[in-house]
Design a protein around this motif. Structure first.
Motif, mmCIF file in Angstrom:
data_model
loop_
_atom_site.group_PDB
_atom_site.id
_atom_site.type_symbol
_atom_site.label_atom_id
_atom_site.label_comp_id
_atom_site.label_asym_id
_atom_site.label_seq_id
_atom_site.Cartn_x
_atom_site.Cartn_y
_atom_site.Cartn_z
ATOM 1 N N GLY A 34 7.235 47.779 4.712
ATOM 2 C CA GLY A 34 7.139 49.411 5.182
ATOM 3 C C GLY A 34 5.701 49.723 4.537
ATOM 4 O O GLY A 34 4.998 50.690 5.235
ATOM 5 N N MET A 35 5.413 49.274 3.456
ATOM 6 C CA MET A 35 4.126 49.497 3.009
ATOM 7 C C MET A 35 2.915 49.228 3.992
ATOM 8 O O MET A 35 1.976 49.850 3.913
ATOM 9 N N LEU A 36 2.955 48.062 4.402
ATOM 10 C CA LEU A 36 2.001 47.484 5.322
ATOM 11 C C LEU A 36 1.775 48.579 6.404
ATOM 12 O O LEU A 36 0.876 48.995 6.931
ATOM 13 N N ILE A 37 3.064 48.794 7.187
ATOM 14 C CA ILE A 37 3.038 49.809 8.382
ATOM 15 C C ILE A 37 2.465 51.086 7.997
ATOM 16 O O ILE A 37 1.803 51.690 8.730
ATOM 17 N N ALA A 38 3.183 51.519 6.817
ATOM 18 C CA ALA A 38 2.782 52.935 6.431
ATOM 19 C C ALA A 38 1.305 53.126 5.988
ATOM 20 O O ALA A 38 0.559 54.273 6.428
ATOM 21 N N GLY A 39 0.941 52.008 5.372
ATOM 22 C CA GLY A 39 -0.669 52.078 4.936
ATOM 23 C C GLY A 39 -1.445 52.021 6.323
ATOM 24 O O GLY A 39 -2.442 52.837 6.264
ATOM 25 N N ILE A 136 8.049 54.306 5.463
ATOM 26 C CA ILE A 136 8.402 53.178 4.504
ATOM 27 C C ILE A 136 9.825 53.383 3.966
ATOM 28 O O ILE A 136 10.446 52.558 3.605
ATOM 29 N N HIS A 137 10.260 54.738 3.827
ATOM 30 C CA HIS A 137 11.563 55.019 3.408
ATOM 31 C C HIS A 137 12.773 54.491 4.307
ATOM 32 O O HIS A 137 13.873 53.888 3.754
ATOM 33 N N ALA A 138 12.466 54.715 5.540
ATOM 34 C CA ALA A 138 13.583 54.126 6.511
ATOM 35 C C ALA A 138 13.581 52.669 6.449
ATOM 36 O O ALA A 138 14.659 52.095 6.419
ATOM 37 N N ILE A 139 12.414 52.077 6.393
ATOM 38 C CA ILE A 139 12.324 50.509 6.217
ATOM 39 C C ILE A 139 13.082 50.024 4.932
ATOM 40 O O ILE A 139 13.809 49.062 4.944
ATOM 41 N N GLY A 140 12.669 50.885 4.034
ATOM 42 C CA GLY A 140 13.423 50.572 2.651
ATOM 43 C C GLY A 140 14.881 50.864 2.758
ATOM 44 O O GLY A 140 15.573 49.857 2.212
ATOM 45 N N LYS A 170 36.392 48.450 3.343
ATOM 46 C CA LYS A 170 35.320 49.000 4.126
ATOM 47 C C LYS A 170 34.862 50.156 3.559
ATOM 48 O O LYS A 170 35.635 51.084 3.123
ATOM 49 N N VAL A 171 33.649 50.397 3.712
ATOM 50 C CA VAL A 171 33.140 51.540 2.973
ATOM 51 C C VAL A 171 32.060 52.353 4.098
ATOM 52 O O VAL A 171 31.547 51.443 5.027
ATOM 53 N N HIS A 172 31.643 53.466 3.979
ATOM 54 C CA HIS A 172 30.498 54.089 4.777
ATOM 55 C C HIS A 172 29.213 53.253 4.573
ATOM 56 O O HIS A 172 28.814 53.136 3.297
ATOM 57 N N PRO A 173 28.584 52.918 5.611
ATOM 58 C CA PRO A 173 26.995 52.378 5.510
ATOM 59 C C PRO A 173 26.048 53.607 5.279
ATOM 60 O O PRO A 173 25.318 53.514 6.445
ATOM 61 N N THR A 174 26.296 54.076 4.271
ATOM 62 C CA THR A 174 25.292 55.282 4.238
ATOM 63 C C THR A 174 23.760 54.804 4.305
ATOM 64 O O THR A 174 22.966 55.716 4.439
ATOM 65 N N GLN A 175 23.430 53.642 3.945
ATOM 66 C CA GLN A 175 22.199 53.319 4.054
ATOM 67 C C GLN A 175 21.668 53.378 5.529
ATOM 68 O O GLN A 175 20.488 53.977 5.909
ATOM 69 N N LEU A 176 22.653 52.942 6.582
ATOM 70 C CA LEU A 176 22.216 53.306 8.055
ATOM 71 C C LEU A 176 22.281 54.548 8.243
ATOM 72 O O LEU A 176 21.313 55.230 9.062
ATOM 73 N N TYR A 177 23.218 55.412 7.626
ATOM 74 C CA TYR A 177 23.072 56.722 8.171
ATOM 75 C C TYR A 177 21.833 57.677 7.505
ATOM 76 O O TYR A 177 21.206 58.401 8.403
ATOM 77 N N GLU A 178 21.416 57.125 6.519
ATOM 78 C CA GLU A 178 20.067 57.540 5.967
ATOM 79 C C GLU A 178 19.016 57.054 6.864
ATOM 80 O O GLU A 178 18.002 57.980 7.123
#
Length: 264
Positions: A34-39, A136-140, A170-178
């Motif tokens: 993410g840092m490389l792409i964002a940079g 970078i946030h989405a990739i992170g 089973k839980v919500h994949p809140t990472q993917l939601y974000e």
């Protein structure tokens, strides 16, 4: 999930220094990617829009350091007494455990000071960095999904995912939601950029959109969270509410200022 991408054995002359095996973790890999792409994106847009031909790599190194310090500090502040009573744990999770808003509130003042010192237009640069942040946030956050952290509450939904630490629940994949929220915000910012009315508009819009999305997602989070009001308002929600208020006020001020200039 896949918290570890792969492990390889070091030759003898290196194993005496670094240990016999080196493990490459998915979360760290996503952050670096993410840092490389964002940079690269930031340098490209800064050169094209602001005429800054050689944005120093030091700028990105210092952002990383500021973000690391802020993210870790806010992570520890979620349970301050816990770490005060067990200070050795500060190092036990030194490689993991970050609060995005902690990084954010430390990085922004640093960026503004750096830009002013190096005479780079502040508001136009912040507009560019709004896109950088979503990248970078989405990739992170996808890295969080692979690592199995920052998951949501228990659910019977078809979207439910079982993580190693949820014990077959089973839980919500809140990472993917974000990730979805961040990609939607990014698309919205590109649309707004076509009819940009004033410098700073994209950045302030990003702050408000993400703050709203994050405050909603917090309702679904199921991992350990720090709260301002127990089980009602989390630390991140409180910061999000503050940012919505501040960003809304600044948006109004800049918009009315630009409008008054155009009518003169």
């Amino acid at each position: 999930m896949f918290p570890e991408l792969f492990t390889f054995e070091l030759p003898d002359f290196l194993s005496n220094i670094f240990g016999q095996y080196i493990t490459i973790y998915s979360y760290a890999t996503c952050i670096v990617l993410g840092m490389l792409i964002a940079g690269g994106f930031t340098k490209w847009r800064t050169k094209k829009e602001l005429g800054v031909k050689n944005l120093s790599n030091t700028f990105f190194y210092l952002i990383f350091i500021a973000g690391f310090i802020g993210g870790k500090l806010f992570f520890y502040l979620q349970s301050p007494t816990y770490y005060i009573n067990k200070p050795s744990l500060l190092l036990d999770n030194f490689s993991g455990g970050f609060v995005f808003y902690g990084s954010f509130v430390v990085i922004i003042p640093f960026i503004i000071r750096y830009l002013k010192k190096h005479k780079i237009p502040t508001l136009p640069m912040l507009d560019i960095l709004a896109f950088t942040t979503t990248i970078i946030h989405a990739i992170g956050r996808f890295g969080c999904f692979l690592a199995g952290c920052c998951y949501g509450k228990k659910t019977d939904s078809v979207f439910g995912v079982i993580f190693p630490s949820t014990h077959d629940v089973k839980v919500h994949p809140t990472q993917l939601y974000e990730v979805f929220v961040l990609l939607t915000i990014t698309a919205s910012l590109f649309l707004i950029r076509r009819k940009k009315q004033f410098d700073g508009q994209i950045f302030l819009t990003y702050l408000m959109l993400y703050a709203f999305g994050r405050s909603v997602l917090e309702l679904l989070r199921g991992d350990h969270r720090g709260f301002i009001l127990e089980n009602r308002v989390s630390h991140s929600q409180f910061i999000a509410f503050c940012l919505i208020a501040i960003s809304g006020y600044l948006y109004y001020k800049l918009y009315t200022k630009t409008k008054s200039i155009k009518t003169i």
